[in-house]
Scaffold this motif. Sequence first.
Motif, PDB file in Angstrom:
ATOM      1  N   ALA B 201       0.814  -1.207   0.000  1.00  0.00           N
ATOM      2  CA  ALA B 201       0.000   0.000   0.000  1.00  0.00           C
ATOM      3  C   ALA B 201       0.851   1.261   0.000  1.00  0.00           C
ATOM      4  N   ASP B 202       2.138   1.117   0.293  1.00  0.00           N
ATOM      5  CA  ASP B 202       2.981   2.307   0.395  1.00  0.00           C
ATOM      6  C   ASP B 202       4.422   1.934   0.051  1.00  0.00           C
ATOM      7  N   VAL B 203       5.020   2.666  -0.887  1.00  0.00           N
ATOM      8  CA  VAL B 203       6.407   2.380  -1.264  1.00  0.00           C
ATOM      9  C   VAL B 203       7.271   3.627  -1.091  1.00  0.00           C
ATOM     10  N   THR B 204       6.834   4.546  -0.236  1.00  0.00           N
ATOM     11  CA  THR B 204       7.616   5.778  -0.081  1.00  0.00           C
ATOM     12  C   THR B 204       9.037   5.517   0.434  1.00  0.00           C
ATOM     13  N   PRO B 205       9.287   4.496   1.285  1.00  0.00           N
ATOM     14  CA  PRO B 205      10.694   4.268   1.673  1.00  0.00           C
ATOM     15  C   PRO B 205      11.578   3.957   0.465  1.00  0.00           C
ATOM     16  N   GLN B 206      11.081   3.057  -0.418  1.00  0.00           N
ATOM     17  CA  GLN B 206      11.877   2.700  -1.586  1.00  0.00           C
ATOM     18  C   GLN B 206      12.115   3.915  -2.477  1.00  0.00           C
ATOM     19  N   LEU B 207      11.038   4.688  -2.714  1.00  0.00           N
ATOM     20  CA  LEU B 207      11.172   5.852  -3.600  1.00  0.00           C
ATOM     21  C   LEU B 207      12.081   6.911  -2.981  1.00  0.00           C
ATOM     22  N   THR B 208      12.013   7.050  -1.658  1.00  0.00           N
ATOM     23  CA  THR B 208      12.905   8.001  -0.985  1.00  0.00           C
ATOM     24  C   THR B 208      14.359   7.617  -1.223  1.00  0.00           C
ATOM     25  N   ASN B 209      14.645   6.330  -1.072  1.00  0.00           N
ATOM     26  CA  ASN B 209      16.014   5.871  -1.311  1.00  0.00           C
ATOM     27  C   ASN B 209      16.446   6.116  -2.749  1.00  0.00           C
ATOM     28  N   VAL B 231       2.805   3.168  -6.774  1.00  0.00           N
ATOM     29  CA  VAL B 231       4.128   3.785  -6.935  1.00  0.00           C
ATOM     30  C   VAL B 231       3.977   5.198  -7.490  1.00  0.00           C
ATOM     31  N   THR B 232       3.120   5.345  -8.507  1.00  0.00           N
ATOM     32  CA  THR B 232       2.946   6.654  -9.134  1.00  0.00           C
ATOM     33  C   THR B 232       2.366   7.667  -8.149  1.00  0.00           C
ATOM     34  N   ARG B 233       1.399   7.217  -7.361  1.00  0.00           N
ATOM     35  CA  ARG B 233       0.819   8.125  -6.362  1.00  0.00           C
ATOM     36  C   ARG B 233       1.860   8.525  -5.313  1.00  0.00           C
ATOM     37  N   ASN B 234       2.649   7.545  -4.853  1.00  0.00           N
ATOM     38  CA  ASN B 234       3.684   7.854  -3.866  1.00  0.00           C
ATOM     39  C   ASN B 234       4.743   8.784  -4.445  1.00  0.00           C
ATOM     40  N   TYR B 235       5.042   8.594  -5.727  1.00  0.00           N
ATOM     41  CA  TYR B 235       6.012   9.441  -6.425  1.00  0.00           C
ATOM     42  C   TYR B 235       5.520  10.893  -6.410  1.00  0.00           C
ATOM     43  N   ALA B 236       4.248  11.091  -6.668  1.00  0.00           N
ATOM     44  CA  ALA B 236       3.696  12.449  -6.629  1.00  0.00           C
ATOM     45  C   ALA B 236       3.639  12.964  -5.191  1.00  0.00           C
ATOM     46  N   GLN B 237       3.274  12.054  -4.272  1.00  0.00           N
ATOM     47  CA  GLN B 237       3.178  12.441  -2.856  1.00  0.00           C
ATOM     48  C   GLN B 237       4.512  12.983  -2.347  1.00  0.00           C
ATOM     49  N   LEU B 238       5.617  12.324  -2.765  1.00  0.00           N
ATOM     50  CA  LEU B 238       6.938  12.746  -2.300  1.00  0.00           C
ATOM     51  C   LEU B 238       7.442  13.968  -3.046  1.00  0.00           C
ATOM     52  N   GLY B 239       6.710  14.373  -4.089  1.00  0.00           N
ATOM     53  CA  GLY B 239       7.119  15.547  -4.847  1.00  0.00           C
ATOM     54  C   GLY B 239       8.369  15.321  -5.671  1.00  0.00           C
ATOM     55  N   ILE B 240       8.600  14.072  -6.107  1.00  0.00           N
ATOM     56  CA  ILE B 240       9.778  13.781  -6.940  1.00  0.00           C
ATOM     57  C   ILE B 240       9.563  14.379  -8.334  1.00  0.00           C
ATOM     58  N   LYS B 241      10.593  15.047  -8.861  1.00  0.00           N
ATOM     59  CA  LYS B 241      10.423  15.738 -10.144  1.00  0.00           C
ATOM     60  C   LYS B 241      11.111  15.016 -11.301  1.00  0.00           C
ATOM     61  N   GLY B 260      -4.639   8.759 -11.092  1.00  0.00           N
ATOM     62  CA  GLY B 260      -5.161  10.122 -11.043  1.00  0.00           C
ATOM     63  C   GLY B 260      -4.171  11.152 -11.579  1.00  0.00           C
ATOM     64  N   ASP B 261      -4.195  12.341 -10.963  1.00  0.00           N
ATOM     65  CA  ASP B 261      -3.321  13.425 -11.415  1.00  0.00           C
ATOM     66  C   ASP B 261      -1.846  13.048 -11.337  1.00  0.00           C
ATOM     67  N   ALA B 262      -1.540  12.119 -10.447  1.00  0.00           N
ATOM     68  CA  ALA B 262      -0.139  11.725 -10.279  1.00  0.00           C
ATOM     69  C   ALA B 262       0.442  11.158 -11.569  1.00  0.00           C
ATOM     70  N   ALA B 263      -0.433  10.677 -12.463  1.00  0.00           N
ATOM     71  CA  ALA B 263       0.044  10.035 -13.682  1.00  0.00           C
ATOM     72  C   ALA B 263       0.499  11.044 -14.738  1.00  0.00           C
ATOM     73  N   GLU B 264       0.207  12.317 -14.537  1.00  0.00           N
ATOM     74  CA  GLU B 264       0.581  13.339 -15.525  1.00  0.00           C
ATOM     75  C   GLU B 264       2.082  13.307 -15.803  1.00  0.00           C
ATOM     76  N   GLY B 265       2.428  13.257 -17.069  1.00  0.00           N
ATOM     77  CA  GLY B 265       3.837  13.305 -17.448  1.00  0.00           C
ATOM     78  C   GLY B 265       4.524  11.952 -17.466  1.00  0.00           C
ATOM     79  N   VAL B 266       3.827  10.902 -16.996  1.00  0.00           N
ATOM     80  CA  VAL B 266       4.415   9.557 -17.020  1.00  0.00           C
ATOM     81  C   VAL B 266       4.507   9.081 -18.465  1.00  0.00           C
ATOM     82  N   ARG B 267       5.623   8.465 -18.811  1.00  0.00           N
ATOM     83  CA  ARG B 267       5.774   7.908 -20.156  1.00  0.00           C
ATOM     84  C   ARG B 267       5.797   6.389 -20.101  1.00  0.00           C
ATOM     85  N   LEU B 268       5.318   5.767 -21.144  1.00  0.00           N
ATOM     86  CA  LEU B 268       5.423   4.310 -21.214  1.00  0.00           C
ATOM     87  C   LEU B 268       5.333   3.824 -22.654  1.00  0.00           C
TER      88      LEU B 268
END
Lengths: 290, 379, 320
Positions: B201-209, B231-241, B260-268
């Motif tokens: 439910a939460d991967v902010t530790p991994q993304l922080t690292n 992951v995408t939501r946590n990425y936005a939550q942490l404000g990673i650019k 949601g909005d967190a997906a803006e700018g994601v490429r795939l």
Amino acid sequence: MSELLQFVLSGVTVGAIYAAVALGFTLIYNASGVVNFAQGEFVVIGGMTAAALIALGVPVIIAAPLAVIAGTLVGIALYRLAIKPAGKAPLVSLVIITIGASIFLRGVMQVVFDKQIHRYEGFSGDDALRFLGATLLPQSLWIIGGSFVVFAALAWFIGHTHAGRGIRATASNRFAAVLVGINTGRAMNLSFALSAGIGALAGVLATPVTFTSYDAGVLMALKGFSATMLGGVGSPAGALVGGFAIGLIEAMTAGYISSDYKDAAAFIVILLVLFVMPQGLFGRRTTERV
Amino acid sequence: MTLAKLGACATALALLTAAPALAQIKIGASLAVTGPASFLGDPEAKTLRMLVDQLNASGGINGEEVELVLYDDGADPNKARTFATRLIEEDEVVAVIGGSSTGATMAMAPLFTQAEIPFISLAGAVVIIDPVQKYVFKTPHTDKMACLKIFEDITKRGMSKVGLISGTGGFGKSMREQCLAVAGEAGVEIVADETYGPGDADVTPQLTNIANTAGIETIVNPGFGQGPAVVTRNYAQLGIKLPFYQSHGVASDSFIHLAGDAAEGVRLPATPMLIPDQLADSDPQKQPVVSYIKDYKAAYGEAPSTFGGYAYDAFQMVVAAIKAKGSSDSNDIRDGIEETKNYAGVTGVYTMSPTDHLGLNLTAFRMLEIQEGGWVPVE
Amino acid sequence: MNPTLKALLITLALVVAGALIFPSSYYFRVGSLIWINTISVTGIVVLLGYVGLVSLGHAGFFAIGAYAVAVLPGYGVPSGAALFVGAAAAGLLAMVIGRPILRLSGYYLAIATLGLGMLIWMVLTKESWLTGGPDGMVVAGFNPRHWFALVGIKMKSTEAWYWLTGLVATIGVVLAVNLGNSPWGRALRAVHDSDVAASSLGVDVARAKVVAFAISAVYAAVAGSLLALANGYITPDTAGFMHSVEMVTMAVLGGATTVYGAIVGSLILTALPQVLTFVAEYEHIVLGGVMVATMVAMRRGLVPALGDLAHRLAMRGRSK
């Protein structure tokens, strides 16, 4: 520093979810000695019902209580249709009945809802709260608050109300409870209703963070059961502490050691704790029948 | 042992006495309609049912009706193996589509090889078609191709230091390993490598690292299901650019909905199925993509996913092979599939050969970016 | 009749009866799955039915057997020998881990064994250099057909697998019955009734539990090896939590106090999903419903309940 704080906030968020699920196990266990393996399905019923209603345009303030009521009704049905008729079946047979019920409920949800993954917006929006360089979702505060409120209500209910004492008396000695005039059937009924309601509430609160789908209950039950046993089965304080402990262990392991083995770390800690404290952190010393 | 033979004789008798019904072509399928991979198997099953109905409504193949025998293996290799035996022995199908997951596919493949029945898998991993097995094909791009496509875009944008965060399920793990393997030749360096469980439910530790790794320029997230949305939501939550890449595993509208909005700018990297309106009229895939989406919406009231597209292409190639060979003999179908040339499907343009049982190259992938809740091609 | 001989005759009769009525390879395939499950569930009966211990981690031992025959041949160990290595490894691990774990009781034992199973599952999933990771790995070809061919019997591989698994299951059932009726078995059952009473009778309770745990682990590992070899492919799901739950469910549904319960439980829960494919969408509803209804109606499981029924009918017949 902000790193550590972020890991803690992650652990607390996840831990609160585990705690909320674990608290659901408590009442049924206290009344019947059964660990209800369909508890994860109550969580999903709460989440899926809320998601379906919100998708239909029902405001969350109405959808959430309706979802909890739906879970409660299913809990009562489980007791009336499956547990009560089984009467004095061996404990392991009752546990298998709850496993059968969980498969059954998964099947029903697959038909009634769908197989998609669902989510709805957090109650206070999805914009992260920031402080000291770390972030937290407002929904996490809802979940943490929810688990503490449920814990307090549960502790009060079991310790200080007539019905709650009836549930405890029913568990320790059903025959004696009958003799002193406790309606054991009603106590059991009540415990299933409340446990299911707590499970559904956990689902309603957690779904904006965890997402949900018809088969998410297995993982929920697994995590909740682990938290329950770490804390000591039957103890509300144990469920709360067990849940937060597992959440924090996972987050710290992922942050500082290896994300690959964060789930393993949680199980290793559970095993080590049980080697030293065979009844869990807050468990009572009782003899169990199997 | 004579007793077992007696049983066999009884079956033979039953077969002889059963009057041959309408000429029918039986096509088998074993898909993960339920279970952890049901978001693959469910649209795949719906697609096959729809295509069979359509085909029969328009007179079948060469006047013969097609019957679909579909089982739900729940992505369990053990169940899949049993259903494979059942498809061969009981249902006597002439071709099989399926295996939504790599495990199920690999458990079934030897049986179809032995029974000489062509088998088109809908699973991702490269091991299915490399080394090539005579009767085994597949329609989805390999995870290795997805890595190459992503790395190509990364180097084009002048970046090279990549952080990986992968799911620990089969898809994420396999793609992670492929990405690690091809990073060198693609000119990128993996500087961070984290994982998460499928239900986390939460991967902010991994993304922080990852975000705190020195020199990191971009993040890639191999995985499917709900994990990448978390992951995408946590990425936005942490404000990673940092620029953020997802894999083809989330190429469906439900990803945008969940993230949601967190997906803006994601490429795939994805198939043209996500951008039907933006395809040039001259694009050979335009027609199949548009008609598949229209039919699927009409039949099920929802948009099809990329995964359903894999089943679409597999089925069309089987049908084309039967038509081309004028025969529904398994070996003829196999030959026909292998001779597929420039078949413009919804996933890509396929050209099979005895040494290539996938028939797609990197051009089948389009690099897309999520903008204002929709898909936009970046090339 | 001597219970061991009775078990031998009944199980063997079932194996032969299956081979007689099965019309195609597909049935033989399902039949061999039933016998493989019978083997692992018989182990659960020894643990749960004889000694009263619940394990939710036996899929871990199952997977040790499965991966032994998958991994070891790559290092030059023949499949047959790998099966024994896997069984020995599972038994040894059970002995080592059994001492601390088996001091726990009830649900605490369940979570400890669950944790053990999950740890095995995680290692199999993460260490893909050895195990192929979550997508699994190919198990080198092994076909019992050739064994039967050596003694001049020709048959299809699915049939050969049926006979092999059926014979191994027969041996497993017979050994379990024999154990149950030995002085050792009576000691185990004494532990089931009461730790305190058993130890006052001079039974080394801790040792009895560890031995039963190890025996059941070996049963699971042998079943795992056979499944891996029969499938030719194996994934870490064999070690998963749901597989452990499935084993216990089969035992309890059939009747955990008797090895015949293991056979009946395996038969029902293996065959039922195959029967239910025509209602695919409702499979879980029916499966869950059947489980609940059976346990409600027959609280100690099918075999003991039917045994009681037969006994009552016989009594009534006699009184008339």
